[in-house]
Design an enzyme around this catalytic site. Structure first.
Site, PDB file in Angstrom:
ATOM      1  N   LYS A 179       1.368   6.869  -2.829  1.00 15.00           N
ATOM      2  CA  LYS A 179       2.338   5.678  -3.019  1.00 15.00           C
ATOM      3  C   LYS A 179       0.926   4.559  -4.139  1.00 15.00           C
ATOM      4  CE  LYS A 179       2.061   2.324  -1.562  1.00 15.00           C
ATOM      5  NZ  LYS A 179       1.667   0.561  -2.244  1.00 15.00           N
ATOM      6  N   THR A 190      -4.614   0.221  -2.858  1.00 11.43           N
ATOM      7  CA  THR A 190      -3.467   0.092  -1.721  1.00 11.43           C
ATOM      8  C   THR A 190      -2.817   1.285  -2.765  1.00 11.43           C
ATOM      9  OG1 THR A 190      -2.725  -1.929  -2.182  1.00 11.43           O
ATOM     10  CG2 THR A 190      -1.505  -0.971  -1.502  1.00 11.43           C
TER      11      THR A 190
END
Lengths: 403, 403
Positions: A179, A190
């Site tokens: 992701k 992230t």
């Protein structure tokens, strides 16, 4: 190399891996938000983590597991980053590992932990506990798709790939889920990427390969220049293929390395292309510098420029902003030696805008995938960075409260 | 220090300066686009220019004039940056100086040149020539306002200020006009700032002062992280006040320095506040680092983060993105020692989100001017950076073809 047929198999494509993704109620949306990946056969593990001085609790815990070199499981959640949560957060991350360990039946220090989502909020441990139990009960060889969907946040789709290659005369499989989205920048912000393989390799040798490969894959993408507290790339190798152990310097190692690199670069590109609000996928090739680092610095300067990114969003062939970003990168350059091309069409050369056919350039700018080539004429090194444009949607996504 | 009454006087507030701004037809909008500033009495000159390796032609020409140390005039246009225009561009910039010199009656090498606007397009020399003649004919002590408006591009207003201070028992005046907006970043991107004074000071001493002051003023602002090919700060001192010459190390020098610094910081703040599409003016104070450079690096990391900028646009008190930007700045930091405040309200301390009153913080976030304090607890140095938020409007302005 990556067949669509196998892509859905993701992390469960290699032998001996199971996965699950469930709704634990951590995401406000109520979507899948808890993933579990498991191998009964002990796996060697390698990992690369954020260089942010503010490392989230799951990063601290997973670094310890990687140091140990072996693992049986990865448990990860979306919706809450468990970052900037202090002692409570660290205790929660350890408990998350222990809960998963109890369910699958392994030691706590053989469970890797991942979290992504908002910063500064504690994990809802009751929901997490129930979610882990549910995920353990659902572990299966068809669970990769749900696991992939359970780790995404503002991604528009879950990234997965898998492939089978022959290493030392034996079929060896690789699979991955990842992701990305906002906050993507060198050092993998992230970004969560979990790679599995049934190759037989030591954690040390795999770590060596992974550390090198990250430099030319995940560290070469930029969505917005931010670097997160949680980014993590993990590789688990359980040896279930039955192949002989891969040794350093062997042709088998070269094959393993090449395959892992291809997977990491493929996922990097997909993450950049799916940057928050992105409407364009930009491949920025800088060549003719003295070193790889110089080329990377110039490519990143272009990739991070909001003026360049908004120009591509507007399909404006504004080479002036690109040469400007090259100029302020701080790398030796001579304007007259520099050539810039968009989609193969020269737009800047000899210190001037190049003559080009308007139709040609507008056709290039209208594409989703656009290649920017910058030839510096100062040496033989080169680098490629993958990036995306900056749209209204990026501002919208990040200018509103969201989970 | 800066009275509204004098602000309109701008660069013509000091004795002996005249200015004009006319419509030369270079801007597509048809607005004022050619400025001329003139002092009959020869002025000492100091200048600081872009560090971009791709320097525009007017920067090359003005650098030569600054090296000479004296000047009579500044001629500047908006609508065309005369950057990446090669030999033709350089010849045009020299001709621009010569045309102005012929009109005001001085040597060509005593005329400074400035251009701002799109890159890669040649100056329309016929329009420019007519414009310079018209501007010379209009030179007056009331011309600063038009001159200021003639150098703006996407600015929403022209920045100007002026003041009178006593130096060595004599009234000495300062005035300034400046334009900023997009592409603003350390090293003063597409920023033009022209300062006049009737102080009596050598070009060498003034250059020393200006070079130092730029480091704590124009180099401490960031709108979008881009650095232009054209940015320029010039100071002209014509000595018309009749004051004695300012010498190095004297109390008079200290007063001159303090005044010039105040002007440069005031203009820097206004330029940051008027960043393209800005809805918030952010003052980022970083303290408690080992060096000024460390504090500046951390403050710039926050100022340049698109995630931080969009959060402030959305009035979201998202301290997680701020601590994240602190963490990846690459400067020694300990999360537990770091304190973050928004508008004086602590939002992060002891490695955790701080308890705060929701009403207090929402009141802070709703303000136009917001102060972000970051205390690092690692030393005694500090730095302040001025910035703005990232809005839909920024993407709109830069995602469309424009002049």
């Amino acid at each position: 190399m990556f067949s669509e047929k196998n892509a859905a198999a993701g992390v469960t494509f290699p032998k001996g891996f199971k996965a699950a993704g469930v709704k634990a109620g951590i995401k406000k949306s109520g979507n899948l938000d808890l993933a579990l990946i498991y191998t009964e056969k002990e796996a060697a593990v390698a990992g690369v983590f954020t260089k942010n001085a503010v490392a989230a609790a799951p990063v601290i815990v997973s670094r310890e597991v990687v140091k140990g070199g072996k693992a049986h499981a990865i448990v990860a959640n979306a919706g809450c980053a468990n970052a900037c949560t202090g002692e409570t957060g660290l205790a929660n991350a350890r408990k998350m590992a222990a809960l998963a360990a109890a369910e699958v039946g392994c030691a706590s220090d053989e469970v890797l932990v991942g979290s992504t989502g908002i910063i500064g909020v504690n994990l809802p441990m009751d929901k997490l506990e129930a979610g882990i139990k549910a995920a353990a009960a659902e572990l299966s060889e068809d669970g990769s798709k749900n696991a992939g969907n359970a780790i995404i946040t503002t991604d528009t789709y879950s990234k997965a790939c898998s492939c089978e290659v022959e290493i030392g005369g034996q079929a060896v499989r690789f699979g991955a889920i990842a992701k990305g989205s906002g906050m993507i920048q060198p050092n993998m912000a992230t970004m969560l990427c979990y790679i599995t393989t049934d190759a037989n390799i030591s954690s040390q040798l795999m770590q060596k390969a992974l550390s090198e490969i990250v430099e030319v894959s995940f560290n070469m993408i930029s969505v917005d220049g931010d670097m997160s507290t949680n980014d993590t790339v993990l590789v688990l190798a359980n040896g279930a293929s039955g192949a002989a152990e891969i040794t350093d310097g062997s042709p088998e190692y070269d094959k393993f390395y090449a395959t892992l690199k291809e997977i990491c670069q493929e996922l990097s590109k997909r993450i950049a292309a799916d940057g928050e609000g992105a409407t364009k996928f930009l491949t920025i090739n800088v060549s003719g510098t003295k070193t790889f680092e110089d080329a990377k610095t110039v490519a990143m300067s272009i990739a991070k420029s909001p003026l360049v990114k908004t120009a591509f969003f507007g399909e404006d062939p504004n080479w002036g902003r690109v040469i400007c970003a090259v100029g302020y990168a701080g790398i030796p350059m001579v304007p007259e030696k520099t050539v810039i091309k968009f989609g193969g069409v020269p737009v800047y050369a000899n210190g001037l805008g190049a003559e080009f056919n308007e139709d040609d350039i507008h056709k290039v700018m209208a594409e989703h995938d656009i290649v920017i080539d910058v030839e510096m004429g100062m040496g033989d090194a080169k680098a490629t960075v993958w990036s995306c444009d900056f749209s209204y949607e990026y501002v919208k996504i990040n200018g509103e409260y969201h989970t």
